[in-house]
Design an enzyme around this catalytic site. Structure first.
Site, PDB file in Angstrom:
ATOM      1  N   ASP A 263     -13.274   5.181  -0.537  1.00  0.00           N
ATOM      2  CA  ASP A 263     -12.695   5.208  -1.885  1.00  0.00           C
ATOM      3  C   ASP A 263     -13.620   4.540  -2.884  1.00  0.00           C
ATOM      4  O   ASP A 263     -14.464   5.209  -3.457  1.00  0.00           O
ATOM      5  CB  ASP A 263     -11.244   4.718  -1.925  1.00  0.00           C
ATOM      6  CG  ASP A 263     -11.017   3.340  -1.356  1.00  0.00           C
ATOM      7  OD1 ASP A 263     -11.956   2.536  -1.252  1.00  0.00           O
ATOM      8  OD2 ASP A 263      -9.859   3.045  -1.034  1.00  0.00           O
TER       9      ASP A 263
ATOM     10  N   PHE B 235      -2.011   5.949  -2.131  1.00  0.00           N
ATOM     11  CA  PHE B 235      -2.196   4.996  -1.041  1.00  0.00           C
ATOM     12  C   PHE B 235      -1.709   5.630   0.259  1.00  0.00           C
ATOM     13  O   PHE B 235      -0.533   5.927   0.404  1.00  0.00           O
ATOM     14  CB  PHE B 235      -1.460   3.680  -1.318  1.00  0.00           C
ATOM     15  CG  PHE B 235      -1.911   2.587  -0.396  1.00  0.00           C
ATOM     16  CD1 PHE B 235      -3.090   1.906  -0.652  1.00  0.00           C
ATOM     17  CD2 PHE B 235      -1.200   2.282   0.747  1.00  0.00           C
ATOM     18  CE1 PHE B 235      -3.536   0.912   0.208  1.00  0.00           C
ATOM     19  CE2 PHE B 235      -1.634   1.296   1.611  1.00  0.00           C
ATOM     20  CZ  PHE B 235      -2.814   0.599   1.344  1.00  0.00           C
TER      21      PHE B 235
END
Length: 182
Positions: free
Chosen positions: A102, A151
């Site tokens: 990420d 998430f």
């Protein structure tokens, strides 16, 4: 536990097929090379285990543990090596195995550290790529799935050390981490 999953993003069968595809490609690309796969613990252990079973050439494995998250949902930006490699990597064709890319901060740091140890080559395979969160210029050489900025947990990925054992990748319901530094 699964009651905290808002939705399944990648199901078991889709994961299995993609990991087999990645294993086949890596087998072709590393034929006649000295492959050393380095799993970034703890998250990538499930992916690494499945991936290496889908690679049909000789290989070695090793493990590193690094941290930049603690128990939150955002990277702290400070990377610590918690467990280093057990063996020298000089002369090996290194393949870093990661669960998710990420911000890129951790992997950028790891590439610098491992690059200084003189591997013959170094590439990155990640199960999940979340480019919307990227803070440094890093692109995986092999990627399972590009995912949105949500998430995710399961298939090795966790929140506060839970959910790793889910057989799929799911989006964690925000109520599970409300009040944290989201």
């Amino acid at each position: 536990m699964s009651g905290k999953i808002a939705k399944i993003l990648i199901d078991e069968e889709t994961l299995r097929k993609k990991v087999a595809e990645l294993g086949k490609q890596i087998s072709e690309d590393y034929k006649d090379k000295k492959l050393l796969m380095v799993s970034v613990l703890k998250g990538s252990v499930v992916f690494m285990a499945d991936l290496m079973r889908n690679i049909d050439i000789p290989l070695r494995i090793d493990f590193m543990s690094v941290s930049s998250y603690g128990s939150g949902v955002k990277t702290s930006g400070v990377v610590k090596i918690l467990k280093d490699l057990d063996h020298p990597i000089e002369g090996y064709d290194l393949l870093i195995v990661e669960d998710i890319l990420d911000s890129g901060m951790t992997l950028n740091y790891l590439r610098e550290v491992l690059g200084s140890r003189n591997p013959k080559s170094m590439r990155l395979v990640t199960l999940l790529d979340k480019p919307d969160r990227r803070q440094v210029d890093i692109v995986p050489d092999y990627c399972g799935f590009v995912i949105p900025d949500e998430f995710v947990v399961g298939y090795g990925l966790d929140y506060a050390e839970e959910y790793r054992n889910l057989p799929y990748v799911g989006v964690l319901d925000p109520s599970a981490w409300q009040g944290q530094d989201a």
